[in-house]
Design a protein around this motif. Structure first.
Motif, short mmCIF file in Angstrom:
data_model
loop_
_atom_site.label_atom_id
_atom_site.label_comp_id
_atom_site.label_asym_id
_atom_site.label_seq_id
_atom_site.Cartn_x
_atom_site.Cartn_y
_atom_site.Cartn_z
N UNK A 1 27.23 12.41 1.48
CA UNK A 1 27.98 12.69 2.70
C UNK A 1 27.62 14.10 3.14
N UNK A 2 27.18 14.24 4.36
CA UNK A 2 26.95 15.55 4.95
C UNK A 2 28.11 15.79 5.90
N UNK A 3 28.88 16.82 5.61
CA UNK A 3 30.05 17.14 6.42
C UNK A 3 29.71 18.32 7.33
N UNK A 4 29.53 18.02 8.60
CA UNK A 4 29.22 19.07 9.57
C UNK A 4 30.53 19.54 10.18
N UNK A 5 30.75 20.83 10.10
CA UNK A 5 32.00 21.39 10.59
C UNK A 5 31.71 22.68 11.35
#
Length: 104
Positions: A1-5
Motif C-alpha cells: 500500500x502506498x499512502x499518498x498524503x
C-alpha cells in the motif's frame, strides 16, 4: 500500500504500519480534470519509484477523497496502467466519466 498524503505527520504515523509506504505530496485545493489526471500520474510515478510498477502493463489502484482536506472521505477509485492514466485512452472511446472499446 502506498499512502499518498499531504501531511507529514500523517506520513510518519503511516510509516509505522507494516506494508504501508507513505509519500508526501503538495496540497491541491480544488482539482480540475487535468489536475486529477496529474494526481493519477503522480501516484503511478510514486509506485514506479518505489519499485511496485515495473512495466507498462502493471495496474495501479488509486483511491482518493475529493475534495481534499476532509478526513475519511474516500469517494473515488481509479485503476490506471503503469504507463500512466493517458495510455489507455489511445485504445478507448471516452465521453465524460466512462470509457469503452470502439465499436467494430
Amino acid at each position: 500500500i502506498i499512502a499518498i498524503t499531504t501531511e507529514k505527520k500523517a506520513a510518519r504515523s503511516l510509516a509505522l504500519a507494516w506494508g504501508v509506504y507513505p509519500q508526501v505530496l503538495d496540497y491541491i485545493d480544488e482539482l480540475s480534470a487535468s489536475e486529477f489526471e496529474s494526481l493519477l500520474e503522480s501516484a503511478v510515478t510514486v509506485a514506479a519509484n518505489r519499485g511496485f510498477v515495473q512495466n507498462a502493463n502493471d495496474l495501479v489502484v488509486v483511491t482518493a477523497g475529493i475534495p481534499f482536506g476532509i478526513p475519511g472521505a474516500v469517494n473515488t477509485l481509479r485503476i490506471v496502467s503503469g504507463a500512466g492514466p493517458a495510455s489507455w485512452l489511445e485504445n478507448y472511446v471516452c465521453d465524460g466519466w466512462s470509457c469503452r472499446l470502439p465499436d467494430e
